[in-house]
Scaffold this active site. Structure first.
Site: not given
Ligand code: HOZ
Length: 425
Positions: A144, A237, A265
């Site tokens: 992802y 990434d 992050k």
């Molecule tokens: N997409 C992130 C988790 N891999 C963030 C999820 C969130 O903040 O709800």
């Protein structure tokens, strides 16, 4: 689970915010119950609207590596806020964070800051397409990279959790330009690259969005070789892995030099920040040096830059990563030992300070392996842990994030909760 006040807030939020949340995974849909609404977080602890306290292993999905509300980061942010919170104009803070970033990632000559990991990967792909004059990209099943259209094809994280790895709304004409290969399988990459002109291969430094999966020896260096052979750029990434495996990310651990790196992050210390960088020749194609357009009102925001600078400085203190990895390894080994004793079939995959407990008897090296995990069992585990005061990511396809604020007492309490939750699981 789903305490009174939190449940009330979810009902209220759901009337005016889709699903009651501003990012899907946090809605708890994969594990049942309703999400905790958070009041505050300090150190390793997070407090919900009902006054319950939990040991937090989400850490805002990775950024809170120092623990919540670290006094030095907070003091720096407060001081910066007194000087105004956004200018939409360059500051010296951006130069400082850029210098620190380039020191940590020697593969980059230049970096541009944005406001999220999604923006970083989306922009990196545009740049790779412009640089190579090719349209196709290659990603891996279960990886992802945020929610840009080209990347929501067989995607991990919430897309996998909710069964929409190929999201409606992504034009088929665009999705056709995204090829998917099997993680840890170089042959699957080679087959695509030899038949198609691909602009870039994008890969998570150590995937955390199908749960944690580690690269097999030679996989990342093999990818780099294949990219060179077929004229594709390698985009790593490292939004998750960048400061989680070590200070310098998966590329340092595995000795790989990507063409472009994406960050997010930790680099923003908990504020909304992303970044992407690489070789000068590639980066100078970006506007206003070059023709590739990319922009952002809040890019390089002074508060976000400040939180990032302070966080990176604290992470460089001696012994930081030894402590972090030791805490994580103690948790992982402890869980493996309990699983064995309680006869619970599981695999615990660790990458630096991230890990995932997969409820499967198969080694997990790719997304197909990850999907063999028993999600009903994960849900029971999650619910029992939450009741015991341990706040885990509410999906089998996410990573647990360990931070420097997790102390011995937290580890002991967590392992005790695992032991109890694994009984008749
Ligand atoms: N997409 C992130 C988790 N891999 C963030 C999820 C969130 O903040 O709800």
């Amino acid at each position: 689970m789903g305490t009174k006040k939190s449940a009330q807030l979810l009902r209220k939020a759901s009337r005016i915010i889709p699903g009651g949340v501003n990012s899907p995974v946090r809605a708890f849909k994969a594990v049942g119950g309703s999400p905790l609404f958070i009041k505050k977080a300090l150190g390793s602890r997070i407090y919900d609207a009902d006054g319950n306290v939990y040991i937090d292993y989400i850490g805002s999905w990775g950024p809170m590596i120092l623990g919540h509300a670290h006094p030095k980061v907070m003091a720096a942010i407060k001081k910066a806020a007194d000087r105004g919170i956004s200018y939409g104009a360059p500051t010296e803070l951006e130069i400082t964070l850029a210098e620190e970033t380039l020191k940590a990632f020697p593969s980059m000559d230049m970096v541009r800051f944005v406001s999220s990991g999604t923006e970083a990967t989306m922009s990196a792909i545009r740049l790779a397409r412009a640089y190579t004059r090719r349209d196709n990209i290659l990603k891996f099943d279960g990886c992802y990279h945020g929610h840009a259209d080209s990347l929501l094809v067989k995607a991990g994280s919430g897309a996998a959790t909710f069964g929409v790895p190929d999201s409606p709304g992504v034009p088929a004409a665009l999705a056709r330009h995204t090829f998917n290969a099997v993680y840890n399988d170089l042959d699957s990459v080679k087959k695509i690259l030899e038949k198609n002109a691909v602009a870039c291969v994008i890969v998570e430094g150590a995937p955390g969005n199908m749960g944690v999966v580690t690269p097999k020896p030679g996989f990342l260096s093999g990818l780099s070789r294949l990219c060179k052979r077929y004229g594709a750029l390698l985009i790593m990434d490292e939004v998750m892995s960048g400061f989680r495996l070590c200070y310098g990310g998966a590329q340092k651990v595995y000795g790989v030099t990507p063409d472009i790196t994406c960050l997010g992050k930790v680099i923003g210390g908990g504020m909304p920040v992303g970044g992407f960088g690489g070789r000068r020749k590639i980066m100078e194609m970006l506007s206003p040096s070059g023709p590739v357009y990319q922009a952002g009102t809040l890019s390089g925001n002074p508060l976000a830059m400040t939180a990032g600078i302070e966080t990176l400085s604290l992470l460089q203190r001696k012994g930081t990563y030894e402590k972090l990895i030791k805490t994580t390894t103690t948790l992982c080994n402890g869980i493996r030992e309990i699983a064995k004793r309680r006869s619970v079939a599981c695999r615990v995959n660790q990458a630096g300070s991230m890990f995932t407990v997969f409820f499967t008897d198969r080694d997990v090296a790719n997304y197909d392996d990850a999907k063999t995990a028993d999600r009903a069992r994960f849900s029971r585990y999650f619910t029992r842990m939450l009741k015991a005061g341990i706040y885990l990511p509410p999906s089998q396809f996410e990573a647990v994030f360990v931070g420097l604020a997790h102390g011995k007492d937290d580890v002991a309490r967590t392992l005790d909760a695992v032991d109890r939750s694994f009984t008749r699981l």
